[in-house]
Design an enzyme around this catalytic site. Structure first.
Site, PDB file in Angstrom:
ATOM      1  N   ASN A 112      10.161 -30.886   0.925  1.00 30.18           N
ATOM      2  CA  ASN A 112      10.397 -32.118   0.170  1.00 30.18           C
ATOM      3  C   ASN A 112      11.123 -33.071   1.112  1.00 30.18           C
ATOM      4  OD1 ASN A 112      11.186 -34.150  -1.517  1.00 30.18           O
ATOM      5  ND2 ASN A 112      12.516 -32.896  -2.813  1.00 30.18           N
ATOM      6  N   LYS A 128      11.935 -36.010   0.624  1.00 25.87           N
ATOM      7  CA  LYS A 128      12.777 -36.977  -0.113  1.00 25.87           C
ATOM      8  C   LYS A 128      12.546 -38.382   0.454  1.00 25.87           C
ATOM      9  CE  LYS A 128      15.882 -33.267  -1.334  1.00 25.87           C
ATOM     10  NZ  LYS A 128      17.232 -32.829  -1.661  1.00 25.87           N
ATOM     11  N   HIS A 137      12.884 -33.012 -10.320  1.00 24.17           N
ATOM     12  CA  HIS A 137      13.949 -32.789  -9.340  1.00 24.17           C
ATOM     13  C   HIS A 137      15.275 -33.333  -9.893  1.00 24.17           C
ATOM     14  CE1 HIS A 137      16.225 -32.766  -5.650  1.00 24.17           C
ATOM     15  NE2 HIS A 137      15.304 -31.962  -5.149  1.00 24.17           N
ATOM     16  N   GLU A 182      17.526 -34.902  -8.528  1.00 27.36           N
ATOM     17  CA  GLU A 182      17.821 -36.276  -8.105  1.00 27.36           C
ATOM     18  C   GLU A 182      17.134 -37.274  -9.026  1.00 27.36           C
ATOM     19  OE1 GLU A 182      16.669 -35.659  -4.024  1.00 27.36           O
ATOM     20  OE2 GLU A 182      18.364 -34.287  -3.807  1.00 27.36           O
ATOM     21  N   GLU A 221      16.445 -24.870  -8.353  1.00 30.13           N
ATOM     22  CA  GLU A 221      17.287 -25.548  -7.373  1.00 30.13           C
ATOM     23  C   GLU A 221      18.668 -25.809  -7.968  1.00 30.13           C
ATOM     24  OE1 GLU A 221      14.612 -27.683  -4.281  1.00 30.13           O
ATOM     25  OE2 GLU A 221      15.270 -29.099  -5.781  1.00 30.13           O
ATOM     26  N   GLY A 255      21.597 -29.800  -0.337  1.00 33.52           N
ATOM     27  CA  GLY A 255      22.144 -30.678   0.697  1.00 33.52           C
ATOM     28  C   GLY A 255      23.600 -30.416   1.019  1.00 33.52           C
ATOM     29  N   SER A 261      19.561 -25.812   0.342  1.00 34.61           N
ATOM     30  CA  SER A 261      20.013 -25.362   1.669  1.00 34.61           C
ATOM     31  C   SER A 261      19.249 -24.135   2.169  1.00 34.61           C
ATOM     32  CB  SER A 261      21.523 -25.113   1.676  1.00 34.61           C
ATOM     33  OG  SER A 261      22.219 -26.292   1.299  1.00 34.61           O
TER      34      SER A 261
HETATM   35  P1  13P Z   1      18.154 -29.111   0.831  1.00 37.61           P
HETATM   36  O1  13P Z   1      17.222 -28.079   1.415  1.00 37.61           O
HETATM   37  O2  13P Z   1      18.390 -30.270   1.779  1.00 37.61           O
HETATM   38  O3  13P Z   1      19.400 -28.516   0.285  1.00 37.61           O
HETATM   39  O4  13P Z   1      17.370 -29.774  -0.416  1.00 37.61           O
HETATM   40  C1  13P Z   1      16.824 -28.949  -1.372  1.00 37.61           C
HETATM   41  C2  13P Z   1      15.991 -29.760  -2.270  1.00 37.61           C
HETATM   42  O5  13P Z   1      16.487 -30.533  -3.073  1.00 37.61           O
HETATM   43  C3  13P Z   1      14.528 -29.629  -2.157  1.00 37.61           C
HETATM   44  O6  13P Z   1      13.875 -30.256  -3.205  1.00 37.61           O
END
Ligand code: 13P
Length: 255
Positions: free
Chosen positions: A11, A13, A98, A100, A170, A176, A216
């Site tokens: 992803n 992002k 997601h 976010e 997740e 992150g 992560s």
């Molecule tokens: P990270 O791997 O940067 O922690 O992000 C995970 C994520 O949100 C994937 O959709």
């Protein structure tokens, strides 16, 4: 145990302009001329980069997905993309739900349900994300929280084959932050998700549905994550932006 093909999904992002996306896609295609047996690879660039990335990876064994979709077919929905538009640009998958999008754009479980249904109806595979905040984790109600998200987001989804949907667990506190859930934490919730999928779709379909972990995930922890019986791959943020790291995760998942 059912033999599920692992899925390593990137992803991106909101990262990479068109030139940067070309560079990363080319590096990935070069690093992954083939993928290990039993592993599938997916990248989900920003919408603006999808067509370009499609051109660059079409000869590689890498599937393409979007990060968002709107459930209506067409019309006055400024800024949105429909399922058919994503399909016409070469996507076969789309991330939905997601954290976010839930947190920053106020998307609800009902929104996810409409998106999931529209995607499946269009022949695209939703990668349905769920996961708890640190607050919910510390309150100890995280399994219930995630199970409720799955029940609401995938309610009434009509699937006849397990590959028609993917679920990604997740935990928000691990996204992150460098703070990965342990493989045991991931298994606990992914296992509960599978039990929920069994109730919803029956044992046979649920046994074949991929349940990913995200938060992560990186080359150093992918092997222990996918060694767990109900963790069928990873949804990778940060580490998917570096071709060498992402390719190494694909290789390690296949070992
Ligand atoms: P990270 O791997 O940067 O922690 O992000 C995970 C994520 O949100 C994937 O959709």
């Amino acid at each position: 145990m059912p033999n599920r093909t692992l899925l390593i999904a990137g992803n991106w992002k909101m990262n990479n302009d068109v030139a940067e996306a070309v560079k990363l896609a080319d590096e990935l295609a070069q690093a992954l001329p083939e993928v290990p047996a039993g592993v599938e690879v997916l990248v989900c660039p920003p919408t603006i980069d999808i067509t370009t990335v499609h051109d660059r990876i079409q000869a590689a064994p890498i599937a393409l997905g979007a990060q968002n979709v709107y459930w209506e077919a067409k019309g006055a929905f400024t800024g949105e993309s429909s399922c058919d538009m994503l399909k016409s640009a070469g996507c076969t998958y789309c991330i939905i739900g997601h954290s976010e999008r839930r947190d920053y754009f106020h998307e609800t479980d009902e929104d996810q349900n409409k998106k999931a249904k529209a995607l499946v109806a269009a022949g695209l595979v939703p990668v349905f994300c769920c996961g708890e905040s640190l607050e919910v984790r510390e309150a100890g109600t995280y399994v219930e929280h995630v199970v409720n998200q799955v029940k609401a987001g995938l309610a009434g989804l009509e699937i006849t084959c397990p590959k028609q949907v993917v679920v990604a667990y997740e935990p928000i506190w691990a996204i992150g932050t460098g703070k990965t859930a342990t493989a045991e934490d991931a298994q606990e919730v992914c296992g509960a998700i599978r039990e929920t999928l069994k109730e919803m779709f029956g044992e046979e379909l649920a046994d074949g549905i991929r349940v990913l972990y995200g938060g992560s995930a990186k080359p150093g922890n992918i092997a222990e994550l996918v060694a767990k019986p109900d963790v069928d791959g990873a949804l990778v943020g940060g580490a998917s932006l570096k071709a060498a790291d992402f390719a190494s995760m694909v290789v390690k998942a296949g070992e």
